[in-house]
Design a protein around this motif. Structure first.
Motif, PDB file in Angstrom:
ATOM      1  N   ALA A 116      50.288  31.716  60.389  1.00  0.00           N
ATOM      2  CA  ALA A 116      51.298  32.696  60.774  1.00  0.00           C
ATOM      3  C   ALA A 116      51.051  33.934  59.919  1.00  0.00           C
ATOM      4  N   PRO A 117      50.957  35.106  60.551  1.00  0.00           N
ATOM      5  CA  PRO A 117      50.520  36.307  59.816  1.00  0.00           C
ATOM      6  C   PRO A 117      51.389  36.621  58.592  1.00  0.00           C
ATOM      7  N   GLU A 118      52.693  36.312  58.668  1.00  0.00           N
ATOM      8  CA  GLU A 118      53.552  36.676  57.525  1.00  0.00           C
ATOM      9  C   GLU A 118      53.264  35.830  56.291  1.00  0.00           C
ATOM     10  N   PHE A 119      52.497  34.750  56.462  1.00  0.00           N
ATOM     11  CA  PHE A 119      52.128  33.912  55.317  1.00  0.00           C
ATOM     12  C   PHE A 119      50.655  34.087  54.912  1.00  0.00           C
ATOM     13  N   SER A 120      50.021  35.151  55.421  1.00  0.00           N
ATOM     14  CA  SER A 120      48.610  35.373  55.071  1.00  0.00           C
ATOM     15  C   SER A 120      48.475  35.830  53.621  1.00  0.00           C
ATOM     16  N   LEU A 121      47.409  35.377  52.973  1.00  0.00           N
ATOM     17  CA  LEU A 121      47.134  35.795  51.591  1.00  0.00           C
ATOM     18  C   LEU A 121      46.363  37.113  51.531  1.00  0.00           C
ATOM     19  N   ASN A 122      46.039  37.666  52.689  1.00  0.00           N
ATOM     20  CA  ASN A 122      45.240  38.898  52.705  1.00  0.00           C
ATOM     21  C   ASN A 122      45.751  39.982  51.740  1.00  0.00           C
ATOM     22  N   PRO A 123      47.080  40.289  51.720  1.00  0.00           N
ATOM     23  CA  PRO A 123      47.553  41.333  50.795  1.00  0.00           C
ATOM     24  C   PRO A 123      47.266  41.011  49.318  1.00  0.00           C
ATOM     25  N   VAL A 124      47.162  39.723  48.999  1.00  0.00           N
ATOM     26  CA  VAL A 124      46.923  39.334  47.609  1.00  0.00           C
ATOM     27  C   VAL A 124      45.496  39.695  47.178  1.00  0.00           C
ATOM     28  N   ALA A 125      44.538  39.623  48.139  1.00  0.00           N
ATOM     29  CA  ALA A 125      43.142  39.960  47.813  1.00  0.00           C
ATOM     30  C   ALA A 125      43.063  41.392  47.287  1.00  0.00           C
ATOM     31  N   GLU A 126      43.731  42.302  47.985  1.00  0.00           N
ATOM     32  CA  GLU A 126      43.696  43.702  47.587  1.00  0.00           C
ATOM     33  C   GLU A 126      44.368  43.905  46.235  1.00  0.00           C
ATOM     34  N   HIS A 127      45.520  43.244  46.069  1.00  0.00           N
ATOM     35  CA  HIS A 127      46.255  43.379  44.812  1.00  0.00           C
ATOM     36  C   HIS A 127      45.427  42.826  43.643  1.00  0.00           C
ATOM     37  N   LEU A 128      44.832  41.672  43.841  1.00  0.00           N
ATOM     38  CA  LEU A 128      44.027  41.043  42.798  1.00  0.00           C
ATOM     39  C   LEU A 128      42.825  41.908  42.443  1.00  0.00           C
ATOM     40  N   SER A 129      42.247  42.519  43.453  1.00  0.00           N
ATOM     41  CA  SER A 129      41.110  43.400  43.232  1.00  0.00           C
ATOM     42  C   SER A 129      41.481  44.519  42.247  1.00  0.00           C
ATOM     43  N   GLY A 130      42.674  45.068  42.420  1.00  0.00           N
ATOM     44  CA  GLY A 130      43.163  46.105  41.509  1.00  0.00           C
ATOM     45  C   GLY A 130      43.299  45.577  40.087  1.00  0.00           C
ATOM     46  N   LEU A 131      43.803  44.362  39.959  1.00  0.00           N
ATOM     47  CA  LEU A 131      44.044  43.783  38.625  1.00  0.00           C
ATOM     48  C   LEU A 131      42.728  43.414  37.936  1.00  0.00           C
ATOM     49  N   LEU A 132      41.760  42.911  38.711  1.00  0.00           N
ATOM     50  CA  LEU A 132      40.488  42.473  38.123  1.00  0.00           C
ATOM     51  C   LEU A 132      39.508  43.637  37.942  1.00  0.00           C
ATOM     52  N   GLY A 133      39.763  44.732  38.678  1.00  0.00           N
ATOM     53  CA  GLY A 133      38.846  45.867  38.618  1.00  0.00           C
ATOM     54  C   GLY A 133      37.501  45.557  39.256  1.00  0.00           C
ATOM     55  N   ARG A 134      37.513  44.697  40.247  1.00  0.00           N
ATOM     56  CA  ARG A 134      36.291  44.431  41.024  1.00  0.00           C
ATOM     57  C   ARG A 134      36.700  43.984  42.434  1.00  0.00           C
ATOM     58  N   PRO A 135      35.774  44.115  43.404  1.00  0.00           N
ATOM     59  CA  PRO A 135      36.153  43.766  44.772  1.00  0.00           C
ATOM     60  C   PRO A 135      36.521  42.290  44.896  1.00  0.00           C
ATOM     61  N   VAL A 136      37.460  41.989  45.773  1.00  0.00           N
ATOM     62  CA  VAL A 136      37.796  40.600  46.097  1.00  0.00           C
ATOM     63  C   VAL A 136      37.646  40.455  47.607  1.00  0.00           C
ATOM     64  N   LYS A 137      36.721  39.611  48.029  1.00  0.00           N
ATOM     65  CA  LYS A 137      36.536  39.385  49.459  1.00  0.00           C
ATOM     66  C   LYS A 137      37.617  38.444  49.965  1.00  0.00           C
ATOM     67  N   PHE A 138      37.911  38.565  51.235  1.00  0.00           N
ATOM     68  CA  PHE A 138      38.920  37.685  51.824  1.00  0.00           C
ATOM     69  C   PHE A 138      38.364  37.108  53.110  1.00  0.00           C
TER      70      PHE A 138
END
Ligand code: ADP
Ligand code: MG
Length: 392
Positions: free
Chosen positions: A69-91
């Motif tokens: 179900a789209p509202e439970f997708s982790l996709n937004p977390v990939a982008e957020h994590l990428s910001g925190l790690l300072g490197r790309p995060v693939k999803f």
């Protein structure tokens, strides 16, 4: 005490490492809200990335029913994590399957891949061996850093460790060290503070802590059921009639160790601007309800907390969401912060309260796992931890 291998015990250079994290965070309109849980995993992720591991991350998010179900997708977390790690995060929009396997096989050292919500696959919560085996086949090593999910025997938290060498991440280790030590080998006096809405949620915890702690200080809605069990009319207070027998049993068991509030704040409505009174504990008049512990209770509990060696706290002392009934909770928060004891706080509302009070950084350990921390305090062995490699 902590007897599991950790990421310090493994060589990850050039390896594909499957990391179970707890990224079960609030997401609104595709944007991550409170990211405490994501930040809590960063030390482990960074430690693995530095020597050149490739990371495959997985987590559940919410409780999707019946598939993706789209509202439970982790996709937004990939982008957020990428910001925190300072490197790309693939999803990849799949947990286990050909796309996920392809994406994992293409990973190079230092790269990070986040898989889709583990609970989109019905095999996850069933701890399906075939799913666990297929998940394991994507990586060389398994790291469990999802303390908040360790009380569940699911494919990504337990099953997978039957097919892959599994060790604990730093967050898992820290949580188990604090909570495990408090239960097994606490600096004394060991004081437990238990509150919150309902006694039925925490009966196992009260029972176990009555065996382990020197004193158990009760507050919040659960105190009402104890009062009623002692024979007091409790007016319109929140009470659980189905738990009265259990409350009597715990009162008998805890004779010298179970403490109830000596005074309470009562209100004529469940509202912040209700009329309120402080009364010594006794019969509560009809039409009134207990909303908080009173000033004498705060004083008595604070003194006990001040002399403690270890304090474990789960559950607010009153309806702290309403500022006029927050004194008990904030008063004890201050006492815990001021005390020299090793202090451990668990439970979503309790943590919210300590944050609101601005005292988080004066607490030794704030647990990231609600259910998992309660099961630790109950003395239950967490399946997600048990499945990891023993040290020596
Ligand atoms: P935690 O999330 O820390 O484990 P709980 O979820 O068990 O805590 O309980 C928190 C809730 O208990 C809060 O919403 C609070 O308003 C409620 N509560 C505390 N005291 C009372 C009371 N006397 N009457 C009704 N609700 C209460
Ligand atoms: Mg809660």
């Amino acid at each position: 005490m902590f007897n599991k291998k950790t990421i310090r015990d493994i060589d990850v250079d050039g390896k594909r490492v499957l990391v179970r994290v707890d990224f079960n965070v609030p997401i609104k309109n595709g944007v991550v809200g409170d990211d405490t849980r994501i930040r809590a995993a960063l030390p482990t992720l960074q430690y693995l990335l530095d020597p050149g591991a490739a990371l495959i991350l997985c987590s559940h998010l919410g409780r999707p029913k019946g598939g993706p179900a789209p509202e439970f997708s982790l996709n937004p977390v990939a982008e957020h994590l990428s910001g925190l790690l300072g490197r790309p995060v693939k999803f990849v929009g799949e947990f286990v399957g050909p796309q996920a396997e392809k994406a994992a096989s293409l990973l190079k050292p230092g790269e990070v891949l986040l898989l889709e919500n583990t609970r989109f696959d019905p095999g996850e919560t069933k701890n399906d061996p075939e799913l666990s085996r297929r998940l394991a086949s994507m990586a060389d090593i398994y790291v469990n850093d999802a303390f908040g999910s360790a009380h569940r025997a699911h494919a990504s938290t337990e099953g997978v460790a039957h097919y892959l060498f599994g060790v604990a991440g730093f967050l898992m280790e820290q949580e188990i060290r604090y909570l495990g030590e408090a239960i097994a080998n606490p600096a004394r006096p060991f004081i437990a503070i238990l509150g919150g809405a309902k006694i039925s949620d925490k009966i196992g915890v009260i029972r176990n802590l009555l065996d382990k702690a020197d004193q158990v200080l009760i507050g919040g809605g659960m105190a009402n059921t104890f009062f009623k069990a002692e024979g007091y009319p409790v007016g319109d207070s929140l009470v659980e009639d189905g738990s009265l027998d259990t409350a009597r049993e715990l009162l008998a068991k805890g004779k010298n160790r179970l403490r109830l509030p000596v005074d309470v704040v009562i209100a004529d409505r469940f509202e912040n601007d209700a009329e309120k009174k402080v009364i010594e504990m006794g019969p509560i008049p009809d039409g009134w309800r207990i909303m908080d512990i009173g000033p004498h209770s705060i004083e008595a509990y604070s003194k006990i907390i001040g002399d403690a060696g270890t304090v474990v706290w789960n559950g607010p002392m009153g309806v702290f969401e309403l500022p006029n009934f927050a004194q008990g909770t904030f008063g004890l928060a201050k006492a815990v912060a001021d005390s020299n004891a090793t202090s451990i706080i668990g439970g979503g509302d309790s943590i919210a309260a300590i944050k609101q009070a601005g005292l988080s950084d004066r607490i030794s350990h704030i647990s990231t796992g609600g259910g998992a921390s309660l099961e630790m305090l109950e003395g239950i062995v967490l399946p997600g931890l048990a499945a990891l490699q023993d040290s020596v």
